[in-house]
Design a protein around this motif. Structure first.
Motif, PDB file in Angstrom:
ATOM      1  N   ALA A  82       0.837  -1.197   0.000  1.00  0.00           N
ATOM      2  CA  ALA A  82       0.000   0.000   0.000  1.00  0.00           C
ATOM      3  C   ALA A  82       0.878   1.255   0.000  1.00  0.00           C
ATOM      4  O   ALA A  82       0.588   2.229  -0.713  1.00  0.00           O
ATOM      5  CB  ALA A  82      -0.935   0.004   1.201  1.00  0.00           C
ATOM      6  N   GLY A  83       1.954   1.235   0.782  1.00  0.00           N
ATOM      7  CA  GLY A  83       2.879   2.368   0.803  1.00  0.00           C
ATOM      8  C   GLY A  83       3.559   2.566  -0.536  1.00  0.00           C
ATOM      9  O   GLY A  83       3.692   3.698  -1.015  1.00  0.00           O
ATOM     10  N   ALA A  84       3.972   1.479  -1.163  1.00  0.00           N
ATOM     11  CA  ALA A  84       4.619   1.569  -2.471  1.00  0.00           C
ATOM     12  C   ALA A  84       3.644   2.088  -3.525  1.00  0.00           C
ATOM     13  O   ALA A  84       4.001   2.925  -4.368  1.00  0.00           O
ATOM     14  CB  ALA A  84       5.166   0.201  -2.883  1.00  0.00           C
ATOM     15  N   ALA A  85       2.400   1.617  -3.477  1.00  0.00           N
ATOM     16  CA  ALA A  85       1.397   2.081  -4.439  1.00  0.00           C
ATOM     17  C   ALA A  85       1.096   3.558  -4.232  1.00  0.00           C
ATOM     18  O   ALA A  85       1.015   4.336  -5.201  1.00  0.00           O
ATOM     19  CB  ALA A  85       0.118   1.257  -4.301  1.00  0.00           C
ATOM     20  N   LEU A  90       1.769   9.230  -5.971  1.00  0.00           N
ATOM     21  CA  LEU A  90       2.189  10.581  -5.652  1.00  0.00           C
ATOM     22  C   LEU A  90       3.347  11.040  -6.532  1.00  0.00           C
ATOM     23  O   LEU A  90       3.429  12.204  -6.914  1.00  0.00           O
ATOM     24  CB  LEU A  90       2.559  10.702  -4.170  1.00  0.00           C
ATOM     25  CG  LEU A  90       1.403  10.544  -3.182  1.00  0.00           C
ATOM     26  CD1 LEU A  90       1.928  10.543  -1.756  1.00  0.00           C
ATOM     27  CD2 LEU A  90       0.371  11.638  -3.377  1.00  0.00           C
ATOM     28  N   ALA A  91       4.235  10.130  -6.853  1.00  0.00           N
ATOM     29  CA  ALA A  91       5.406  10.459  -7.665  1.00  0.00           C
ATOM     30  C   ALA A  91       5.021  10.793  -9.110  1.00  0.00           C
ATOM     31  O   ALA A  91       5.696  11.611  -9.754  1.00  0.00           O
ATOM     32  CB  ALA A  91       6.415   9.325  -7.640  1.00  0.00           C
ATOM     33  N   PHE A  92       3.950  10.181  -9.586  1.00  0.00           N
ATOM     34  CA  PHE A  92       3.563  10.378 -10.984  1.00  0.00           C
ATOM     35  C   PHE A  92       2.473  11.436 -11.162  1.00  0.00           C
ATOM     36  O   PHE A  92       1.994  11.646 -12.268  1.00  0.00           O
ATOM     37  CB  PHE A  92       3.119   9.066 -11.608  1.00  0.00           C
ATOM     38  CG  PHE A  92       4.268   8.107 -11.801  1.00  0.00           C
ATOM     39  CD1 PHE A  92       5.282   8.390 -12.700  1.00  0.00           C
ATOM     40  CD2 PHE A  92       4.347   6.935 -11.043  1.00  0.00           C
ATOM     41  CE1 PHE A  92       6.349   7.527 -12.865  1.00  0.00           C
ATOM     42  CE2 PHE A  92       5.407   6.066 -11.206  1.00  0.00           C
ATOM     43  CZ  PHE A  92       6.401   6.351 -12.124  1.00  0.00           C
TER      44      PHE A  92
END
Length: 93
Positions: A82-85, A90-92
């Motif tokens: 969930a954190g990675a997703a 947010l990064a994109f």
């Protein structure tokens, strides 16, 4: 035309279906007293992307819901994914 999101979505659907099938098989084997699916295999499927299927299977089959440290390890995997997703979204944006 096949696109990367379509292929990735299909792969995740297959992986989650296989994860649920493994949980179901393990539950049946537990009831019958047969040889079980190793917990490391169930956790590996979750880690590879089958965590939604693992969570759904736990609820549907009432399997591995109180088993420790399995439950904690599964929820750590879910939290990391969930954190990675979230980080990716947010990064994109």
């Amino acid at each position: 035309m096949l696109t990367l999101p379509l292929v990735a979505g299909a792969a995740l659907l297959v992986l989650n279906s296989c994860t649920m099938a493994c949980f179901w098989h393990d539950k049946r084997r537990a009831i019958a007293g047969g040889r079980r699916v190793p917990e490391r295999d169930l956790l590996a499927l979750a880690l590879l992307g089958g965590s939604p299927g693992a969570l759904l299977a736990r609820r549907l089959f009432r399997h591995k819901t109180r088993k420790e440290p399995f439950s904690t390890q599964l929820f750590v995997i879910v939290a990391l994914q969930a954190g990675a997703a979230t980080g990716s979204l947010l990064a994109f944006h």
